[in-house]
Design an enzyme around this catalytic site. Structure first.
Site, PDB file in Angstrom:
ATOM      1  N   ASP A  14      38.017  36.710  33.810  1.00 23.77           N
ATOM      2  CA  ASP A  14      38.091  37.845  34.721  1.00 23.77           C
ATOM      3  C   ASP A  14      37.682  37.242  36.062  1.00 23.77           C
ATOM      4  OD1 ASP A  14      37.300  39.915  36.463  1.00 23.77           O
ATOM      5  OD2 ASP A  14      37.101  41.278  34.763  1.00 23.77           O
ATOM      6  N   HIS A  15      38.623  37.102  36.975  1.00 23.05           N
ATOM      7  CA  HIS A  15      38.322  36.286  38.163  1.00 23.05           C
ATOM      8  C   HIS A  15      37.213  36.887  39.027  1.00 23.05           C
ATOM      9  CE1 HIS A  15      41.087  38.966  40.373  1.00 23.05           C
ATOM     10  NE2 HIS A  15      40.492  38.562  41.453  1.00 23.05           N
ATOM     11  N   HIS A  70      37.752  44.348  36.047  1.00 15.15           N
ATOM     12  CA  HIS A  70      36.949  44.019  37.229  1.00 15.15           C
ATOM     13  C   HIS A  70      35.878  45.076  37.530  1.00 15.15           C
ATOM     14  CE1 HIS A  70      40.077  41.171  37.546  1.00 15.15           C
ATOM     15  NE2 HIS A  70      40.914  41.866  38.275  1.00 15.15           N
TER      16      HIS A  70
HETATM   17  C1  BG6 Z   1      44.126  41.466  39.698  1.00 11.70           C
HETATM   18  C2  BG6 Z   1      45.026  42.652  39.577  1.00 11.70           C
HETATM   19  O1  BG6 Z   1      43.468  41.212  38.483  1.00 11.70           O
HETATM   20  O2  BG6 Z   1      43.169  41.698  40.720  1.00 11.70           O
HETATM   21  C3  BG6 Z   1      45.715  42.920  40.890  1.00 11.70           C
HETATM   22  O3  BG6 Z   1      45.990  42.423  38.567  1.00 11.70           O
HETATM   23  C4  BG6 Z   1      44.716  43.051  42.002  1.00 11.70           C
HETATM   24  O4  BG6 Z   1      46.534  44.078  40.826  1.00 11.70           O
HETATM   25  C5  BG6 Z   1      43.735  41.894  42.001  1.00 11.70           C
HETATM   26  O5  BG6 Z   1      45.433  43.070  43.219  1.00 11.70           O
HETATM   27  C6  BG6 Z   1      42.604  42.134  42.973  1.00 11.70           C
HETATM   28  O6  BG6 Z   1      41.817  40.981  43.073  1.00 11.70           O
HETATM   29  P1  BG6 Z   1      41.024  40.654  44.410  1.00 11.70           P
HETATM   30  O7  BG6 Z   1      40.276  39.408  44.083  1.00 11.70           O
HETATM   31  O8  BG6 Z   1      42.049  40.462  45.483  1.00 11.70           O
HETATM   32  O9  BG6 Z   1      40.150  41.842  44.674  1.00 11.70           O
END
Ligand code: BG6
Length: 501
Positions: free
Chosen positions: A185-186, A248
């Site tokens: 989960d980044h 997230h």
């Molecule tokens: C991803 C989603 O996991 O996270 C995207 O699939 C979203 O739809 C993105 O835009 C948002 O990540 P960040 O790091 O830009 O807030």
């Protein structure tokens, strides 16, 4: 000693080597780790994909990506030259056994050349429906047979509902040991998210007031200005709930609400997060509608640019009932948080891009200052900004300078960007580094993924069962449907929209 000197030699094989994730995120992250001396001396990237590239063509393709997407800007010739040699490519078909034999042969050849046994990381940068095939083939070709030095990395979405997530966990844990599986989960790779552990548990100031006695409510906002871009095909089957909240947003909620772990290690931290997920109140169908709002954007304007409606986006059903916005009021049924509402919201095509957690404290129990001295009397508030700015703001009352006693809110600000010499690593740099060093703290364990699905399933089911006729119900460029304001206003609060600086 350089950081790279004590790292185990590593070969990272990327399924989906010629895809978007590889070029935009994975290779820039690996390249920046390399520039920061955070890769092992013996290191190789092995791209796998159907596109017919030679090694050189693949390297050129990745270099173009680096020039565009790396946080360090365009590649410098001397850096690139030494990095380039680490990159290889295999034309491969994930259904074909021969591709796995080639992969195995290539890995052995690299190890022979180095004269050492390496760690093997297999990165699934592929669509979810390919995961089963690749995992099964890796297993049958014994490519992951040594648990200590062979790992897989699986991207989200991890399943499409609780049942499919369970099936996927079952499949993967039949082939690999749990310690070999890194579910990404980044958000957990973001510096400001990791800093929450430090902020809460390495300071004595905050923990004593971090509970229902002092905190009135919590808000989590994950808003984006972008629409679905070229991901309509995926997004239309997913929606804001599955795309952002299940993973997230719930992770941010866990970091905010978890108990103090005894040790800083993967299982301790994940146990405490699972405790939070397990304590989140489960709603009945009726309660789902009382505690949530869904939305879908219509056309509008964002920062002076015209935006089309969701239903007009490419690969989106013109009658789509998929939500691009979701707001939910959660409760965590435990001693620390009983009756403290956690309001979360996320949406595409909103006026600002931001991921922010707001901790709203209660008012002081007794106001000794006469009302005329404190027109701006507001309770304490902590705002934790995850992105795009990274930092923390603490609001408190101060005396306004002057002869009279007048009160005015002031702020302590902690801003990551101005504070340290080293630049902030991208989330994927942190996470790939952890995969290579075998640290699973920032990755999701099987039970954690399943608990997160359990939390969102009542919403998934109720929303699927009761399609709405109100879509689109917010204009692109607005903060979502009016009902989302009403949801929080019922409790006497409003969404806090702080523009990141
Ligand atoms: C991803 C989603 O996991 O996270 C995207 O699939 C979203 O739809 C993105 O835009 C948002 O990540 P960040 O790091 O830009 O807030």
């Amino acid at each position: 000693m350089r950081n790279s000197d004590n790292m185990t030699p590593t070969i990272i094989s990327i399924f989906g080597g010629s895809g978007d994730l590889t070029i935009r995120k994975l290779v820039p992250a690996l390249y920046n780790l390399y520039l920061g001396d955070q890769l092992p001396e013996h290191f190789a990237i092995l791209g796998l994909g159907r596109t017919e590239y030679s090694d050189e063509e693949f390297q050129d393709y990745l270099r173009k990506g680096l020039d565009e997407f790396s946080r360090n800007g365009k590649t410098k010739e001397e850096d690139w030259k030494s990095f380039q040699d680490k990159i290889h490519y295999l034309v491969s078909d994930i259904y074909d056994d021969k591709s796995y034999e080639d992969l195995s042969g290539k890995i052995q050849a690299i190890e022979k050349d180095w004269g050492v046994e390496a760690n093997h990381v297999f990165y699934f940068a592929i669509a979810p429906h390919f995961v089963e095939t690749v995992a099964t083939k890796l297993g049958s070709h014994k490519l992951c047979s040594e648990k200590d030095r062979m790992r897989i990395v699986v991207e989200k979405p991890f399943g499409n509902n609780l049942e499919s997530a369970k099936e996927l966990n079952k499949l993967l844990t039949n082939i690999f040991e749990e310690e070999q599986i890194y579910r990404i989960d980044h958000y957990l790779g973001k510096e400001a998210v990791q800093n929450m552990l430090v902020f809460r548990f390495a300071n004595i100031l905050f923990e004593p007031v971090w509970n229902r006695n002092f905190i009135e409510h919590v808000q989590i906002t994950g808003s984006e200005t972008v629409g679905v871009e070229d991901r309509g095909g995926y997004y239309d089957k997913s929606g804001a709930l599955k795309d952002m909240i299940q993973n997230h947003v719930l992770q941010l909620l866990c970091f905010t609400a978890m108990e103090a772990p005894v040790h800083f290690n993967a299982d301790e931290i994940r146990n405490r997060k699972v405790d939070v997920l397990r304590a989140i109140r489960t709603y009945s169908g009726k309660e789902v509608f009382e505690n949530s709002v869904r939305g879908q954007y219509g056309k509008g304007w964002i920062k002076g640019e015209k935006a089309i409606s969701y239903r007009s986006e490419t690969k989106v059903d013109p009658k789509s009932n998929t939500e691009t916005f979701a707001a939910i009021r959660f409760f965590i049924d435990n001693w620390r948080w009983q009756n403290v509402p956690f309001y979360v919201r996320t949406g595409k095509r909103m006026p600002e891009k931001m991921s922010v957690i707001t901790i709203q404290f209660r008012s002081v129990p007794h106001q000794m200052f006469p009302s005329e001295t404190s027109e701006h009397m507001v309770p304490n508030r902590i705002v934790i900004s995850i992105s795009p700015s990274t930092g923390i703001k603490i609001r408190f009352q101060a005396k306004k300078m002057g002869l009279d006693m007048n009160l005015k809110p002031a702020e302590f600000t902690f801003d990551y960007s101005g504070l340290y010499d080293n630049e902030q690593p991208e989330a994927y740099e942190n996470l790939l580094h952890d995969v290579m060093t075998g640290d699973a703290t920032l990755f999701m364990r099987s039970d954690e993924v399943e608990e997160a699905w359990r939390v969102v399933m009542p919403f998934v089911s109720a929303w699927e069962k009761h399609q709405t006729s109100s879509f689109p119900n917010y204009a692109a460029g607005s903060w979502g449907p009016e009902e989302a304001e009403a949801l929080i206003a019922e409790d006497g609060f409003h969404w806090i929209t702080l523009t990141p600086e």
